[in-house]
Design an enzyme around this catalytic site. Structure first.
Site, PDB file in Angstrom:
ATOM      1  N   LEU A 241      -0.764   1.190  -6.842  1.00 22.72           N
ATOM      2  CA  LEU A 241      -2.183   1.221  -6.492  1.00 22.72           C
ATOM      3  C   LEU A 241      -3.019   1.826  -7.629  1.00 22.72           C
ATOM      4  O   LEU A 241      -2.790   2.959  -8.050  1.00 22.72           O
ATOM      5  CB  LEU A 241      -2.374   2.042  -5.201  1.00 22.72           C
ATOM      6  CG  LEU A 241      -3.829   2.135  -4.704  1.00 22.72           C
ATOM      7  CD1 LEU A 241      -4.365   0.775  -4.294  1.00 22.72           C
ATOM      8  CD2 LEU A 241      -3.947   3.137  -3.574  1.00 22.72           C
ATOM      9  N   ASP A 242      -4.009   1.065  -8.118  1.00 21.74           N
ATOM     10  CA  ASP A 242      -4.917   1.515  -9.178  1.00 21.74           C
ATOM     11  C   ASP A 242      -4.175   1.955 -10.438  1.00 21.74           C
ATOM     12  O   ASP A 242      -4.706   2.723 -11.244  1.00 21.74           O
ATOM     13  CB  ASP A 242      -5.814   2.676  -8.687  1.00 21.74           C
ATOM     14  CG  ASP A 242      -6.623   2.284  -7.464  1.00 21.74           C
ATOM     15  OD1 ASP A 242      -6.970   1.105  -7.342  1.00 21.74           O
ATOM     16  OD2 ASP A 242      -6.913   3.163  -6.638  1.00 21.74           O
ATOM     17  N   GLY A 243      -2.946   1.437 -10.603  1.00 20.51           N
ATOM     18  CA  GLY A 243      -2.139   1.886 -11.731  1.00 20.51           C
ATOM     19  C   GLY A 243      -1.904   0.829 -12.803  1.00 20.51           C
ATOM     20  O   GLY A 243      -1.213   1.094 -13.784  1.00 20.51           O
TER      21      GLY A 243
END
Lengths: 298, 298, 298, 298
Positions: A241-243
């Site tokens: 996630l969001d990485g």
């Protein structure tokens, strides 16, 4: 040989003979020389080339070449076959894109409309050189607006119970029909089944200056921390996630006077601009991904 | 083969075999291919290359290549002789710079010291890879400070009566001894006799966002006009006052609360940063001049 | 009544009759009216006032007033006594600072000198209206440089074994002698015994855009994450590492071409500018702290 | 007493009892005290106040106060009558605006639609707290689009022959019906007959960083000069072309790679953002004009 497009007072002419080549490979001597000689001997004229090497000795080499070649459409297959031999020798990952083959986009959106509106406006103004093939949403709200542009709108509701089924449906509507998925403030987490076939071809806009404020409610987090600058980040979507690899970020100064609603208002403009830039660069084949980072030739 | 330099905690290693080639010529097919093949066949490895073409058909072509070549020092003359043939064919203006031959700088300064201090500090920190051969000033004020760095200080007073004589003296002290003249808030207009031999090798910092506020007292002009952003501009010096090719600009937001003294204070930091960037880019052979504009590969 | 100071070509005049008042209190009706009436009736003229309220109903009120009062030096004690009654009524935290009583600074530094050099340069240029009372360092490297400004230099080595003793020594040298401690890239964690008496009076510069990249090696972290913008953060020091109230942040764009050394180089300029701004604002009594956030009237 | 508005997921509540007071007058002792006492004694609670003085001795004083007063609608006339006495004593120019009386806007537009689209989008998103009463254009192109928002569209063609008549018509459609005229890339010069009654109430967006590149084709001028940063400027319209008081400016970095079409594309986003900010600030009564400059309390 030229196709002219008139939009919003601008005349753009695309030579149907123009193409772009993207290359990533282990660095070594003679790559530039070999590639440019190959193109020259095939009659191509290099219009623009960019190159970057991480750590010259034993590192990685990245290249983007824009070139013109007469009768490209007829000759592209032969060109690719010939180049495959060179590519094999240098262990290249590579691709050649014709400018006349516009990329097809699916835009995913939830309830916040600002990123969608921006993309549609830039597209209409002739600033995004792509086809918008469809808009997919878990809400019906923007159906009428999107269809007024002649763009199909797929309303695929997502609930905890129907999540798996909805993901299956999404996969069906995009599969084989789009080259790039843009998450324009789409507030659902994508299934790995969708991420995998579209690796490095799904762009998300996160409404914070990553890696600060990962996850939900980043403006509220920013307000609580009392930051003096807020930002937005466009990145390719990975399973984390969001990485995923960051494509573009931008920021704006804020002050103690700005409450969460004001941060959101300021942020909307940053989000719009950052996402539109990232999409434009992807469409123009300016982005190469290596491990979890991007090389952006702009 | 490596020379190590330790400054301020950083270790930089320069391969004495590294060089940079700058090329400007009319655009045409085969340039990149020919140049890269030439380098490959001479055993050079291209580390970095940048290229830009104004208007592909009948336009101008610009290129910067950074390459490594074993035993460069012994082979550079032969390389240049060989390349001259290619250069002739394509009507190239070109140059090859060895990284181990550091550029020699003269810094000209009047009474305001901030740009001089910044350059000396960056130089001492290892961020400006050049020799500072001398400081020339029309005032004696900074003699002691400059000499504490082991740098010669030439105090050459300029008055309306002695202007011609002073210019003659300046020409004598720099002539043949420096590669670049940096006007670090030097408040006298240079004589054409100095400008001509150093064309595109004199960098001035003008304390406004050019072309706004040409000439004297730009901060007072900015205050009177009520601008909301101020800036600074680094440019090569030509015979036209503040009219030469712009290398770099930067800006900062101001408000109605900032009076002229405050604009000057804010501006000093912009000036320092902009001038240092322009000098660094020149030293690193990143700037090509065409007509009255710069191509900056950074 | 006026004291003139000429520095670097600027003439600044400070009226010894000027003072600044800072107020924080629960919001309620009549505060501005009461305070401004109090000042008017005591013969003071308000030169500048700033005010901010979080959430008008039941929130917090913050105010900064700059005023002139004839014979301030003789009358300040009486003024404070009189104001204490008003302050009690509104549960105010408050303070009055005379401009003629310059704040005394201790600068703590380790081996990286850029922030120290910037502060000394701005101070010498007349841009930091304070006294620099001492420099404290765990290394002897900058002793000569600092003492050349006539500033005492305390070399207090810190090792794991001597940490407690060193902290005791630090406390002794600053205690009662300085109003503000500036950590100009001081790479040791301060002891709570030092933090507590200097709450909201110790400013640190952290070399990242907080809250991203807390802790050590933030530029290496930024490089690994592939961010497109880096930043620096000035904040008041609390017991939580890099977690105190943020005063100021700034950023600069970077690209895939910038390795860790280049990020550090770019970052040094951001750090210098951000720290100097935060120190200037503190010196000018522009900062009020509420919970873990700052109100900055600038 | 509260009116709630739900737009785009945000809930804003406007107290019908809130008002803003703007004051400009010669500086002198006791102004803040008198005004705040006046408000306190009339039962008003000051929510926000900003104040600025040019040159304390013999200068000008500017103030913006936001306050709440129970039953404002019934009491506003009395309040104004009472305040007129104070205003006379201090030679104040002043005004009180009720938040519940939304400002009425006319947007003038020619063929470029981006600024109009941005204002309509921000208005629809609830970010511009005003009424858009009409759009006036010398072209029919955007009639359908504008009317789809329920906004009247006046197509008033302008030719050299009909200019006077067209101006007369413009004056008729706006006169008495709008509080602010926004020139959203309206490419005709306004008649003095229109400028005069709307002094400091006509906002224009100029597509350059004024005062650089006054007049026509600023992006082409910027390209020819080779600037490294382009900008846009929002200003009040005066009889002097592009010479009125500047409200807001912003900029973006460009490079040698950007041709005129690309500068225009980048510029469109700057123009949109700068104009929208200026309009927002005017609507929120944040701008005071003094001579040819603005004081912006934001």
């Amino acid at each position: 040989m030229d196709k002219h497009m008139k939009m919003n007072g601008l005349v753009k002419s695309y030579d149907t003979n123009r193409a772009r080549m993207l290359i990533s490979c282990p660095d070594g001597p003679g790559i530039v020389s070999t590639v440019s000689r190959f193109l020259f001997e095939h009659g191509a004229n290099i219009v623009q080339s960019d190159q970057y090497t991480i750590d010259p000795e034993g590192g990685m080499f990245f290249m983007r070449i824009e070139f013109d070649l007469a009768q490209l459409e007829e000759r592209i297959d032969g060109l690719k076959q010939d180049f495959a031999k060179i590519a094999g020798r240098f262990q290249m990952e590579w691709n050649i894109f014709q400018l006349s083959h516009k990329k097809k986009l699916a835009i995913f959106v939830s309830k916040e409309d600002h990123c969608l509106v921006e993309l549609l406006w830039q597209w209409q103004a002739g600033d995004l050189d792509a086809e918008i093939s469809m808009v997919v949403s878990n809400h019906p709200d923007m159906k009428e607006y999107v269809e007024s542009f002649g763009i199909p709108y797929y309303h695929i509701p997502v609930t905890p119970e129907t999540k798996r089924e909805a993901e299956q449906k999404q996969l069906e509507v995009v599969n084989g029909k789009v080259d790039l998925i843009v998450l324009a403030r789409y507030m659902q987490i994508l299934s790995p089944a969708l991420i995998q076939p579209y690796r490095n071809r799904i762009i998300n806009i996160h409404h914070s200056f990553l890696p600060a404020f990962v996850g939900g409610k980043p403006y509220a987090q920013a307000y609580d921390r009392g930051v003096k600058i807020i930002g937005a980040t466009a990145h390719y979507v990975t399973e984390e996630l969001d990485g995923g690899p960051i494509i573009e970020q931008d920021v704006q100064r804020v002050s103690h006077r700005d409450d969460v609603a004001e941060l959101k208002r300021i942020g909307r403009t940053i989000e719009r601009v950052v996402l539109a830039r990232a999409v434009k660069w992807h469409i123009e084949d300016r982005i190469l991904v290596h491990q979890n980072k991007t090389v952006v030739f702009n």
